[in-house]
Write a protein that holds these residues in place. Structure first.
Motif, short mmCIF file in Angstrom:
data_model
loop_
_atom_site.label_atom_id
_atom_site.label_comp_id
_atom_site.label_asym_id
_atom_site.label_seq_id
_atom_site.Cartn_x
_atom_site.Cartn_y
_atom_site.Cartn_z
N GLU B 64 0.88 -1.37 -0.03
CA GLU B 64 0.07 0.06 -0.11
C GLU B 64 0.94 1.20 -0.05
O GLU B 64 0.40 2.27 -0.25
CB GLU B 64 -0.79 0.14 1.06
N THR B 65 2.26 1.03 0.15
CA THR B 65 3.05 2.25 0.27
C THR B 65 3.13 2.91 -1.26
O THR B 65 2.98 2.10 -2.15
CB THR B 65 4.50 1.68 0.45
N THR B 66 3.38 4.08 -1.37
CA THR B 66 3.46 4.88 -2.55
C THR B 66 4.97 4.23 -3.40
O THR B 66 5.85 4.34 -2.78
CB THR B 66 3.59 6.29 -2.32
N ALA B 67 4.57 3.93 -4.64
CA ALA B 67 5.59 3.40 -5.45
C ALA B 67 6.59 4.39 -5.93
O ALA B 67 7.80 4.08 -5.65
CB ALA B 67 4.85 2.72 -6.73
N GLY B 68 6.35 5.70 -6.43
CA GLY B 68 7.48 6.68 -6.82
C GLY B 68 7.94 6.30 -7.91
O GLY B 68 9.15 7.46 -8.39
N SER B 82 0.71 6.15 -7.13
CA SER B 82 0.02 4.95 -7.09
C SER B 82 0.96 4.17 -6.03
O SER B 82 2.17 4.43 -6.03
CB SER B 82 -0.05 4.32 -8.26
N SER B 83 0.29 2.91 -5.50
CA SER B 83 1.10 2.18 -4.79
C SER B 83 1.69 0.96 -5.41
O SER B 83 1.52 0.76 -6.54
CB SER B 83 -0.26 1.44 -3.67
N TYR B 84 2.53 0.26 -4.52
CA TYR B 84 3.31 -0.72 -5.03
C TYR B 84 2.54 -1.88 -5.51
O TYR B 84 2.74 -2.57 -6.56
CB TYR B 84 4.39 -1.23 -3.80
N GLY B 85 1.36 -2.16 -4.55
CA GLY B 85 0.64 -3.07 -5.26
C GLY B 85 -0.06 -2.89 -6.74
O GLY B 85 -0.41 -3.74 -7.33
N VAL B 363 10.12 -3.27 -7.44
CA VAL B 363 9.46 -3.13 -6.06
C VAL B 363 10.28 -3.96 -5.16
O VAL B 363 10.77 -3.44 -3.93
CB VAL B 363 8.15 -3.66 -6.10
N LEU B 364 10.85 -5.03 -5.45
CA LEU B 364 11.76 -5.87 -4.58
C LEU B 364 13.09 -5.05 -4.11
O LEU B 364 13.31 -4.93 -3.01
CB LEU B 364 12.01 -7.36 -5.27
#
Lengths: 338, 404
Positions: B64-68, B82-85, B363-364
């Motif tokens: 749910e964290t912001t991807a960036g 948007s989020s990582y998800g 993301v990883l």
């Protein structure tokens, strides 16, 4: 995906049980007789294999300095080339003992990844490279550009922040390996190549016509690059941190690989402590007292490493700038040895 | 139960429990399950303990964290905020897109080449033969690199283009074409299309029934064409043409950076997508061609002769006799090829196409949640493959020989 990625992750999950039973990293390293050092897959000036397969660069020098401090032998290092994506998992899983791979110190990495940054061996910042014929002179003119970069880096996040903050549309093409970024940029897939400014100068050498490209003046981020070790082993962390500090202190005290032997008989107490003539600083971190003398003799001080690998006389031609000693107007400042 | 009792009654000197094969069997099965459960338990607890000891955070909260970071191709809206998800979901959709289009193309090319290999025309069969031998013996990754790096250098740069009918434009930044813009009323056309497809099925069923009963044939093909294409076109005209085309905009004046196609106008198939899909389709098609050839050759020549003897011409023979029987041989290995193509699409990471593995890898690296990301990867690919298998098995059952 790299062939040893999954084993690394499984190692992170399972294999640690094996190492947890044994002693500290320093004891492990002494027992096996070499340091396993994680480096890049080839970044000139930082960690790059030459034609004979010998690794050179300031990140490589750091690992060699650690080997000199522990073994009095700069060849007691084995290098593991890692992609940006693999590097932290390799360190977490115990595959490597120290990661010296132009890695930016950030809060997430320092805290939630189970890692510790031992210091900063190069203060970098992210820049942009473009073709000269685009006629662009500032990064603020890059609206609508397509940008090539590496995945899994802070670079990817910074460029998103920068274009968003300046309300400029852009298109990101993110590759896993630096060589592929260079190839795609060289082929004209992208208008812009972005990475740390030092990396831009290094990678520019790999382009077909390096002279056709310029690095724009804007530096859009802080990228303090430094060596990384695992959390939870303070002794090994100290060895890494003070290896770096010793190189910087040596430059400040004027001790180099050329004068280190004659400096042994100096009257300067600071140099005496550095070289182990006075005190037992080396023994306190699990090494011998001449640990720093070994580093300086075999690898040199920070200035020697910088000038030999990335300095003005090398193909990269980077001036000291912000990486000069604090006493010379830079920000390089090492805690004193006393 | 009664059988067992009779047995024991008939054999009073029963062997010890240790030598009873049934008890032994149960014991070993119990032992195996226990070992599996214990191993699984050990792996999970050990992983959690190790992650905790190394101060590595765990759990799926990071989604749910912001991807960036930006993603070059997103089928549904995505922004850096948007989020990582969401980012992983975008990657999943891109994988799905490559898999579906790749499978579609590979099937067409594969069937054409497979049939061409059996052609009586020497040149055609030789071309098909060398296609298969060359393509399936060169590693897929090399082929992807070939399409991406070698072919990419051959097309015009960003500030030039090759155009086809002044509608489709190709350059190093991708293949551009007009994008349909749906205005109010366009949804009715979609519903008419759906209705046309349903009506086609009804008509086909009715026509088959009528033919079975009376022997009379009905022009199903032309009716279907009218229902599926004619009706929506009619609706399009009646509704006052609510779908317009947005053509890509090419600037050849102004500052050099601005020259070329404008971002986000028209449809752009990025070169990473083109290279990956083409390489996957062409590579997999070579295997499918062999499967098709094997399937056709598995139908004995006697079937053709029998069909001819019944008075069927060549085309109906192929359509009604050969292909239905060949399909039974073709479908099971074809399923494997579809699964391979889907999984091979993860090589996208080599050429910067943002598929599930590529985005997941980013993301990883940004979060350090290796175990969680790997778990997501495995679950998604497993589900995709199982879904493909389930569909193909269902289709296979439909095509299987109906035994009476």
């Amino acid at each position: 995906m790299s062939k040893h990625f999954l084993p690394l992750v499984l190692g992170a999950a399972l294999g640690v049980a094996a190492t947890s039973a044994s002693a500290t990293t320093l004891d492990d390293v002494k027992a096996k007789g070499f340091i396993q050092c994680g480096v890049s897959q080839g970044l000139p000036g930082f960690s790059n294999p030459d034609a004979q397969g010998n690794w050179t660069g300031i990140d490589v020098d750091f690992c060699r300095a650690m080997a000199a401090a522990i073994f009095d032998d700069t060849t007691a290092v084995k290098f593991t080339p890692l992609s940006a994506k693999e590097r932290f998992t390799a360190l977490q899983s115990g595959e490597i003992d120290v990661l010296s791979r132009n890695t930016t110190w950030t809060m997430t990495r320092d805290t939630s990844l189970g890692l510790n940054f031992a210091g900063v061996n190069y203060y970098d910042g992210q820049g942009f490279m473009v073709r000269k014929d685009l006629g662009v002179t500032s990064a603020l003119e890059l609206s609508g550009a397509s940008v090539c970069t590496n995945t899994g880096t802070t670079t990817e996040l910074n460029v998103a922040d920068y274009f968003r903050a300046n309300n400029m549309p852009y298109e990101i093409v993110a590759f896993e390996k630096a060589d592929e970024v260079v190839a795609a940029y060289d082929a004209g897939r992208c208008d812009v190549y972005t990475t740390d400014a030092s990396g831009l100068y290094a990678q520019r050498l790999k382009l077909t016509n390096p002279g056709d490209h310029i690095v724009l003046p804007e530096i859009i981020s802080k990228e303090p690059l430094g060596p990384v070790v695992r959390q939870g082993d303070d002794q090994w962390f100290n060895v890494a941190r003070w290896t770096l500090n010793a190189m910087i202190n040596a430059e400040e005290l004027g001790v180099s690989s050329e004068n280190v032997d004659s400096m042994m008989s100096t009257d300067n107490p600071g140099i005496k402590r550095l070289l182990g003539v006075e005190g037992s600083f080396g023994e306190n971190i699990g090494l011998t007292n001449d640990w720093a003398a070994r580093i300086i003799k075999h690898v040199g001080n920070y200035a020697e490493s910088f000038n030999a690998n990335v300095g003005p006389d090398t193909p990269l031609g980077i001036s000291r700038g912000v990486n000069a000693l604090w006493s010379d107007g830079g920000v390089l400042y090492a805690a004193p040895i006393r | 139960m009664s059988v067992l009792e009779q047995d024991s009654a008939g054999a009073p000197a029963r062997a010890s429990l240790l030598n009873d094969p049934k008890v032994r069997g149960l014991f070993y099965q119990f032992l195996l399950v226990s070992v599996l459960v214990a191993t699984g338990y050990f792996i999970v607890t050990n992983t959690i303990a190790n992650l905790e000891r190394q101060n590595i955070s765990s759990g799926f909260g990071f989604l749910e964290t912001t991807a960036g970071f930006g993603i070059i191709q997103a089928l549904v809206p995505y922004a850096e905020t948007s989020s990582y998800g969401r980012a992983i979901y975008i990657g999943f959709l891109n994988t799905l897109l490559v898999a579906v289009i790749g499978i579609f193309l590979a099937t067409i090319i594969g069937f054409v080449v497979g049939i061409a290999r059996l052609s009586n025309n020497w040149i055609i069969s030789q071309i098909a033969y060398w296609y298969v031998e060359f393509i399936r013996n060169v590693p897929l990754l090399l082929q992807i690199f070939f399409w991406y790096f070698a072919v990419l250098r051959a097309v015009p740069g960003k500030r030039e283009k090759w155009s086809l009918f002044d509608t489709f434009h190709l350059n190093i930044a991708g293949l551009r074409g007009p994008k349909p813009i749906f205005e109010p009323g366009a949804d009715i056309i979609g519903w008419v299309l759906v209705a046309g497809i349903i009506a086609t099925f009804v008509v086909r069923r009715w026509a088959k029934k009528r033919q079975d009963e009376t022997g009379q044939q009905f022009p199903v093909f032309w009716t279907a064409l009218g229902l599926i294409i004619g009706l929506p076109v009619l609706a399009f005209l009646v509704m006052g043409m609510p779908i317009t085309l947005e053509h890509p905009v090419f600037n050849d004046t102004g500052p050099r950076l601005r020259q070329g196609f404008e971002l986000g106008v028209g449809i752009n198939l990025i070169p990473e997508f083109l290279a990956l899909t083409l390489a996957l389709a062409i590579y997999t098609a070579a295997f499918i061609a062999e499967i098709v050839r094997a399937g056709i050759q598995a139908v004995s020549h006697g079937q053709t002769e029998a069909s001819h003897a019944l008075g069927l011409r060549n085309a109906p023979t192929l359509r009604l006799v050969i292909i239905p029987q060949a399909m039974r041989v073709i479908i099971p290995p074809l399923t494997s090829q579809y699964l391979n193509l889907t999984k091979n699409s993860s090589l996208a990471v080599a050429i910067a196409f943002p598929d599930l593995v590529s985005v997941g890898g980013t993301v990883l690296n940004q979060t350090g949640q290796a175990v969680e990301i790997i778990a997501i990867w495995m679950i998604v690919y497993l589900s995709l493959s199982l879904a493909t298998s389930a569909f193909m098995n269902w289709y296979n059952q439909r095509m299987a020989l109906v035994e009476r």
